[in-house]
Design a protein around this motif. Structure first.
Motif, mmCIF file in Angstrom:
data_model
loop_
_atom_site.group_PDB
_atom_site.id
_atom_site.type_symbol
_atom_site.label_atom_id
_atom_site.label_comp_id
_atom_site.label_asym_id
_atom_site.label_seq_id
_atom_site.Cartn_x
_atom_site.Cartn_y
_atom_site.Cartn_z
ATOM 1 N N GLY A 178 10.576 1.421 4.395
ATOM 2 C CA GLY A 178 10.552 0.644 3.163
ATOM 3 C C GLY A 178 11.276 1.306 2.013
ATOM 4 O O GLY A 178 11.321 0.775 0.901
ATOM 5 N N VAL A 220 3.167 1.443 -2.451
ATOM 6 C CA VAL A 220 4.554 1.642 -2.009
ATOM 7 C C VAL A 220 4.757 3.023 -1.412
ATOM 8 O O VAL A 220 5.656 3.213 -0.585
ATOM 9 C CB VAL A 220 5.593 1.367 -3.135
ATOM 10 C CG1 VAL A 220 5.528 -0.066 -3.590
ATOM 11 C CG2 VAL A 220 5.463 2.325 -4.289
ATOM 12 N N ALA A 245 10.798 -3.199 -5.684
ATOM 13 C CA ALA A 245 9.364 -3.304 -5.953
ATOM 14 C C ALA A 245 9.015 -2.670 -7.291
ATOM 15 O O ALA A 245 8.209 -3.209 -8.052
ATOM 16 C CB ALA A 245 8.570 -2.646 -4.826
ATOM 17 N N THR A 246 9.636 -1.547 -7.592
ATOM 18 C CA THR A 246 9.388 -0.868 -8.863
ATOM 19 C C THR A 246 9.760 -1.769 -10.037
ATOM 20 O O THR A 246 9.026 -1.880 -11.009
ATOM 21 C CB THR A 246 10.176 0.452 -8.929
ATOM 22 O OG1 THR A 246 9.702 1.312 -7.889
ATOM 23 C CG2 THR A 246 10.019 1.132 -10.268
ATOM 24 N N ARG A 257 1.839 1.906 -7.116
ATOM 25 C CA ARG A 257 2.538 3.139 -6.704
ATOM 26 C C ARG A 257 1.934 3.704 -5.422
ATOM 27 O O ARG A 257 2.645 4.179 -4.541
ATOM 28 C CB ARG A 257 2.502 4.162 -7.840
ATOM 29 C CG ARG A 257 3.456 3.828 -8.977
ATOM 30 C CD ARG A 257 3.592 4.984 -9.951
ATOM 31 N NE ARG A 257 2.447 5.138 -10.818
ATOM 32 C CZ ARG A 257 2.306 4.550 -12.008
ATOM 33 N NH1 ARG A 257 3.251 3.766 -12.466
ATOM 34 N NH2 ARG A 257 1.239 4.758 -12.737
ATOM 35 N N MET A 303 0.975 -7.093 -0.633
ATOM 36 C CA MET A 303 0.652 -5.666 -0.638
ATOM 37 C C MET A 303 -0.850 -5.419 -0.746
ATOM 38 O O MET A 303 -1.294 -4.274 -0.721
ATOM 39 C CB MET A 303 1.374 -4.985 -1.817
ATOM 40 C CG MET A 303 2.885 -4.981 -1.668
ATOM 41 S SD MET A 303 3.737 -4.483 -3.186
ATOM 42 C CE MET A 303 3.191 -2.795 -3.376
ATOM 43 N N ALA A 331 13.495 -7.234 -0.204
ATOM 44 C CA ALA A 331 12.209 -6.525 -0.278
ATOM 45 C C ALA A 331 11.068 -7.477 0.049
ATOM 46 O O ALA A 331 10.143 -7.116 0.792
ATOM 47 C CB ALA A 331 12.018 -5.924 -1.672
ATOM 48 N N HIS A 371 13.577 -0.556 -0.318
ATOM 49 C CA HIS A 371 12.976 -1.611 -1.143
ATOM 50 C C HIS A 371 12.153 -1.075 -2.310
ATOM 51 O O HIS A 371 11.599 -1.859 -3.078
ATOM 52 C CB HIS A 371 12.116 -2.511 -0.251
ATOM 53 C CG HIS A 371 12.877 -3.007 0.933
ATOM 54 N ND1 HIS A 371 13.965 -3.837 0.819
ATOM 55 C CD2 HIS A 371 12.729 -2.755 2.252
ATOM 56 C CE1 HIS A 371 14.452 -4.090 2.021
ATOM 57 N NE2 HIS A 371 13.722 -3.443 2.904
ATOM 58 N N LEU A 372 12.092 0.234 -2.460
ATOM 59 C CA LEU A 372 11.282 0.814 -3.523
ATOM 60 C C LEU A 372 11.776 0.420 -4.914
ATOM 61 O O LEU A 372 10.974 0.106 -5.792
ATOM 62 C CB LEU A 372 11.229 2.334 -3.388
ATOM 63 C CG LEU A 372 10.459 2.867 -2.183
ATOM 64 C CD1 LEU A 372 10.535 4.386 -2.131
ATOM 65 C CD2 LEU A 372 9.017 2.402 -2.211
ATOM 66 N N TRP A 391 4.786 2.961 2.295
ATOM 67 C CA TRP A 391 5.862 2.248 2.985
ATOM 68 C C TRP A 391 6.670 3.148 3.908
ATOM 69 O O TRP A 391 7.317 2.667 4.836
ATOM 70 C CB TRP A 391 6.792 1.568 2.003
ATOM 71 C CG TRP A 391 6.185 0.365 1.340
ATOM 72 C CD1 TRP A 391 4.926 -0.124 1.523
ATOM 73 C CD2 TRP A 391 6.810 -0.488 0.397
ATOM 74 N NE1 TRP A 391 4.738 -1.235 0.742
ATOM 75 C CE2 TRP A 391 5.875 -1.484 0.041
ATOM 76 C CE3 TRP A 391 8.065 -0.507 -0.192
ATOM 77 C CZ2 TRP A 391 6.161 -2.487 -0.869
ATOM 78 C CZ3 TRP A 391 8.359 -1.497 -1.105
ATOM 79 C CH2 TRP A 391 7.411 -2.489 -1.430
ATOM 80 N N LEU A 436 8.517 -7.241 3.300
ATOM 81 C CA LEU A 436 7.049 -7.257 3.216
ATOM 82 C C LEU A 436 6.452 -8.333 4.124
ATOM 83 O O LEU A 436 5.435 -8.102 4.778
ATOM 84 C CB LEU A 436 6.601 -7.497 1.783
ATOM 85 C CG LEU A 436 6.469 -6.262 0.910
ATOM 86 C CD1 LEU A 436 6.183 -6.648 -0.536
ATOM 87 C CD2 LEU A 436 5.384 -5.338 1.433
#
Length: 175
Positions: free
Chosen positions: A43, A36, A50-51, A33, A17, A78, A46-47, A39, A82
């Motif tokens: 995306g 993402v 990732a969170t 933040r 990222m 996820a 996949h949040l 995205w 990426l």
């Protein structure tokens, strides 16, 4: 790299990222933040992964309702998303140094994910100790190269090239 579950995978995700480590965890979370948020709809699925993985915000009830196995699958998806996002811009090189120090969950995830990278333009470069046991050798694309230690004369030349030749840097036996 650390001993928290998926910490090595989280480090790789941050690198994919473009997030640099920060001493201030709040500033690091804010950068995550922002990343993402870029995205978009592709995306969105996949949040939550990732969170959770990057500790960006409190976790939602839907994510918390998943089993550990379901979360593992979503985290892997996820990460692969990426990787695919990055290779859309061109071939990708992923470097994992000292993978023998990775946490168990990350190692399991990486062993399953690497199998899915075989047809993608990804160069995976992993370093580990000779006694490290892995299952990557099963992959058709796997190639292993052992690099021995540098002889002392080469180490001295390298140190001189990087640090210079100041008397404060001399070895005790050289004084």
């Amino acid at each position: 790299t650390g001993h928290l579950p998926y910490s090595t995978l989280a480090d790789l995700m941050r690198a994919l990222m473009g997030l640099q480590p920060d001493i201030d965890p709040n500033r690091e979370r804010e950068r995550g933040r922002v990343a993402v948020a870029d995205w978009g709809s592709s995306g969105h699925r996949h949040l939550d992964a990732a969170t959770d993985l990057l500790d960006l915000a409190p976790l939602g009830a839907e994510w918390l309702a998943l089993t550990a196995s379901q979360r593992r699958v979503r985290i892997g998806e996820a990460f692969l998303w990426l990787v695919r996002r990055q290779i859309a811009e061109g071939p990708l090189m992923v470097v994992v140094e000292d993978v023998h120090r990775a946490d168990r969950d990350s190692l399991r995830m990486l062993e399953s994910i690497w199998r899915l990278l075989g047809d993608l333009p990804v160069l995976l470069c992993v370093t580990y100790r000779q006694d490290f046991v892995h299952r990557w050798a099963e992959a058709a694309w796997f190639e292993e190269h052992w690099i021995g230690p540098l002889p002392q004369s080469d180490m001295m030349r390298l140190a001189d090239a990087l640090l210079g030749r100041h008397e404060s840097l001399a070895w005790p036996s050289a004084r």
